[in-house]
Scaffold this motif. Structure first.
Motif, PDB file in Angstrom:
ATOM      1  N   LYS A  40       0.840  -1.210   0.000  1.00 16.14           N
ATOM      2  CA  LYS A  40       0.000   0.000   0.000  1.00 16.14           C
ATOM      3  C   LYS A  40       0.868   1.251   0.000  1.00 16.14           C
ATOM      4  CE  LYS A  40      -3.920  -2.011   2.514  1.00 16.14           C
ATOM      5  NZ  LYS A  40      -4.646  -1.960   3.802  1.00 16.14           N
ATOM      6  N   LEU A  41       1.925   1.232   0.794  1.00 17.91           N
ATOM      7  CA  LEU A  41       2.840   2.361   0.885  1.00 17.91           C
ATOM      8  C   LEU A  41       3.534   2.588  -0.461  1.00 17.91           C
ATOM      9  CD1 LEU A  41       3.956   4.426   2.900  1.00 17.91           C
ATOM     10  CD2 LEU A  41       5.751   2.792   3.459  1.00 17.91           C
ATOM     11  N   ASP A  42       3.988   1.519  -1.102  1.00 15.27           N
ATOM     12  CA  ASP A  42       4.621   1.632  -2.416  1.00 15.27           C
ATOM     13  C   ASP A  42       3.652   2.197  -3.449  1.00 15.27           C
ATOM     14  OD1 ASP A  42       7.033   0.675  -1.518  1.00 15.27           O
ATOM     15  OD2 ASP A  42       6.721  -1.380  -2.245  1.00 15.27           O
ATOM     16  N   THR A  43       2.413   1.736  -3.415  1.00 19.27           N
ATOM     17  CA  THR A  43       1.404   2.226  -4.355  1.00 19.27           C
ATOM     18  C   THR A  43       1.168   3.718  -4.157  1.00 19.27           C
ATOM     19  OG1 THR A  43       0.335   0.060  -4.395  1.00 19.27           O
ATOM     20  CG2 THR A  43      -0.984   1.935  -5.136  1.00 19.27           C
ATOM     21  N   ALA A  44       1.044   4.139  -2.913  1.00 20.74           N
ATOM     22  CA  ALA A  44       0.846   5.568  -2.626  1.00 20.74           C
ATOM     23  C   ALA A  44       2.052   6.380  -3.082  1.00 20.74           C
ATOM     24  CB  ALA A  44       0.591   5.775  -1.140  1.00 20.74           C
ATOM     25  N   ALA A  45       3.250   5.873  -2.865  1.00 19.58           N
ATOM     26  CA  ALA A  45       4.461   6.581  -3.290  1.00 19.58           C
ATOM     27  C   ALA A  45       4.517   6.681  -4.805  1.00 19.58           C
ATOM     28  CB  ALA A  45       5.699   5.870  -2.759  1.00 19.58           C
ATOM     29  N   ASN A  46       4.160   5.611  -5.499  1.00 21.91           N
ATOM     30  CA  ASN A  46       4.172   5.626  -6.966  1.00 21.91           C
ATOM     31  C   ASN A  46       3.155   6.620  -7.522  1.00 21.91           C
ATOM     32  OD1 ASN A  46       6.197   3.738  -7.107  1.00 21.91           O
ATOM     33  ND2 ASN A  46       4.801   2.000  -7.308  1.00 21.91           N
ATOM     34  N   ARG A  47       1.978   6.671  -6.917  1.00 21.91           N
ATOM     35  CA  ARG A  47       0.965   7.635  -7.364  1.00 21.91           C
ATOM     36  C   ARG A  47       1.442   9.067  -7.148  1.00 21.91           C
ATOM     37  NH1 ARG A  47      -3.820   4.768  -4.445  1.00 21.91           N
ATOM     38  NH2 ARG A  47      -4.202   3.059  -5.880  1.00 21.91           N
ATOM     39  N   ALA A  48       2.025   9.329  -5.975  1.00 17.82           N
ATOM     40  CA  ALA A  48       2.519  10.679  -5.673  1.00 17.82           C
ATOM     41  C   ALA A  48       3.632  11.065  -6.640  1.00 17.82           C
ATOM     42  CB  ALA A  48       3.015  10.745  -4.233  1.00 17.82           C
ATOM     43  N   ALA A  49       4.524  10.142  -6.939  1.00 20.30           N
ATOM     44  CA  ALA A  49       5.621  10.430  -7.872  1.00 20.30           C
ATOM     45  C   ALA A  49       5.077  10.727  -9.269  1.00 20.30           C
ATOM     46  CB  ALA A  49       6.592   9.254  -7.910  1.00 20.30           C
ATOM     47  N   ALA A  50       4.080   9.976  -9.707  1.00 24.94           N
ATOM     48  CA  ALA A  50       3.486  10.216 -11.025  1.00 24.94           C
ATOM     49  C   ALA A  50       2.839  11.591 -11.080  1.00 24.94           C
ATOM     50  CB  ALA A  50       2.461   9.127 -11.349  1.00 24.94           C
ATOM     51  N   LYS A  51       2.124  11.959 -10.022  1.00 25.09           N
ATOM     52  CA  LYS A  51       1.487  13.281  -9.987  1.00 25.09           C
ATOM     53  C   LYS A  51       2.531  14.393 -10.013  1.00 25.09           C
ATOM     54  CE  LYS A  51      -2.817  12.005  -7.695  1.00 25.09           C
ATOM     55  NZ  LYS A  51      -3.670  12.182  -6.526  1.00 25.09           N
ATOM     56  N   LEU A  52       3.631  14.197  -9.297  1.00 28.28           N
ATOM     57  CA  LEU A  52       4.695  15.203  -9.288  1.00 28.28           C
ATOM     58  C   LEU A  52       5.339  15.331 -10.672  1.00 28.28           C
ATOM     59  CD1 LEU A  52       6.435  14.584  -5.848  1.00 28.28           C
ATOM     60  CD2 LEU A  52       5.200  16.627  -6.582  1.00 28.28           C
ATOM     61  N   ARG A  53       5.537  14.215 -11.372  1.00 26.70           N
ATOM     62  CA  ARG A  53       6.114  14.277 -12.720  1.00 26.70           C
ATOM     63  C   ARG A  53       5.200  15.054 -13.664  1.00 26.70           C
ATOM     64  NH1 ARG A  53       7.658   9.067 -11.479  1.00 26.70           N
ATOM     65  NH2 ARG A  53       5.856   8.130 -12.536  1.00 26.70           N
ATOM     66  N   VAL A  54       3.911  14.783 -13.604  1.00 22.03           N
ATOM     67  CA  VAL A  54       2.946  15.484 -14.464  1.00 22.03           C
ATOM     68  C   VAL A  54       2.947  16.975 -14.137  1.00 22.03           C
ATOM     69  CG1 VAL A  54       0.479  15.751 -14.966  1.00 22.03           C
ATOM     70  CG2 VAL A  54       1.495  13.474 -14.882  1.00 22.03           C
ATOM     71  N   ALA A  55       2.895  17.309 -12.860  1.00 15.10           N
ATOM     72  CA  ALA A  55       2.900  18.722 -12.456  1.00 15.10           C
ATOM     73  C   ALA A  55       4.187  19.407 -12.909  1.00 15.10           C
ATOM     74  CB  ALA A  55       2.727  18.837 -10.945  1.00 15.10           C
ATOM     75  N   GLY A  56       5.301  18.706 -12.804  1.00 15.67           N
ATOM     76  CA  GLY A  56       6.576  19.266 -13.241  1.00 15.67           C
ATOM     77  C   GLY A  56       6.595  19.557 -14.733  1.00 15.67           C
ATOM     78  N   ARG A  57       6.062  18.639 -15.524  1.00 12.13           N
ATOM     79  CA  ARG A  57       6.002  18.859 -16.977  1.00 12.13           C
ATOM     80  C   ARG A  57       5.096  20.045 -17.306  1.00 12.13           C
ATOM     81  NH1 ARG A  57       6.020  13.128 -17.153  1.00 12.13           N
ATOM     82  NH2 ARG A  57       3.755  13.060 -17.347  1.00 12.13           N
TER      83      ARG A  57
END
Length: 179
Positions: A40-57
């Motif tokens: 669950k923790l890994d899934t939450a971290a992966n989702r947060a990282a994906a959102k940060l990448r999109v926001a960064g772009r």
């Protein structure tokens, strides 16, 4: 550090679940609970990282568009029109004196306050050019300006910068949120 604070509630929940089940479960059962919570923790971290990448772009795209807009020269006729609208009788900025510079800043900020909500980023570019010209004239005659007028002008300069920055932050926030 911020990532840790983001996951802190989840970690606390995991540890709490582990503590509650520790008395009534076997080590193998506890091990499975830990694995599940780690997933669950890994899934939450992966989702947060994906959102940060999109926001960064999106932020990079906004920044690129902003720089491209800034490289485009301003129209001199539009600059003159904007100057007349914002400064009225004080539009001849280079002719402002120590007694007329403070009323010019007041006029400028009254107009900025009244109009800024409808402005595009390009309108802000024009207003910024006018502000820079006013500031240059202020610096040129500053030593002859009364202290209280100088303080008032400084407050108005700060207000303009705050309004402009607020618009930039708002536009950046909207650009990051857009699909």
């Amino acid at each position: 550090m911020k990532l840790l604070s983001f996951f802190q509630p989840l970690i606390v929940t995991c540890l709490g679940a582990l503590a509650l089940t520790a008395c009534d479960s076997t080590p193998r059962e506890r091990q499975e609970i830990v694995r599940e919570e780690a997933r669950k923790l890994d899934t939450a971290a992966n989702r947060a990282a994906a959102k940060l990448r999109v926001a960064g772009r999106r932020a990079a795209r906004f920044d690129s568009a902003s720089r491209a807009r800034s490289r485009q020269p301003l129209n001199e006729k539009a600059t003159a029109t904007f100057t007349n609208q914002l400064l009225g009788r004080y539009a001849a900025i280079e002719e402002l004196t120590p007694t007329t510079i403070e009323p010019a800043f007041v006029q400028f900020m009254q107009q900025v306050r009244a109009r800024h909500r409808q402005w595009t980023q390009r309108d802000w570019d024009y207003a910024t050019v006018i502000s820079r010209r006013l500031n240059a004239q202020f610096r040129a005659i500053r030593l002859d300006i009364k202290g209280r007028d100088e303080l008032h002008i400084r407050a108005l300069q700060t207000e303009f910068t705050a309004l402009e920055t607020r618009r930039d932050v708002k536009d950046l926030g909207e650009a990051v949120k857009q699909p």
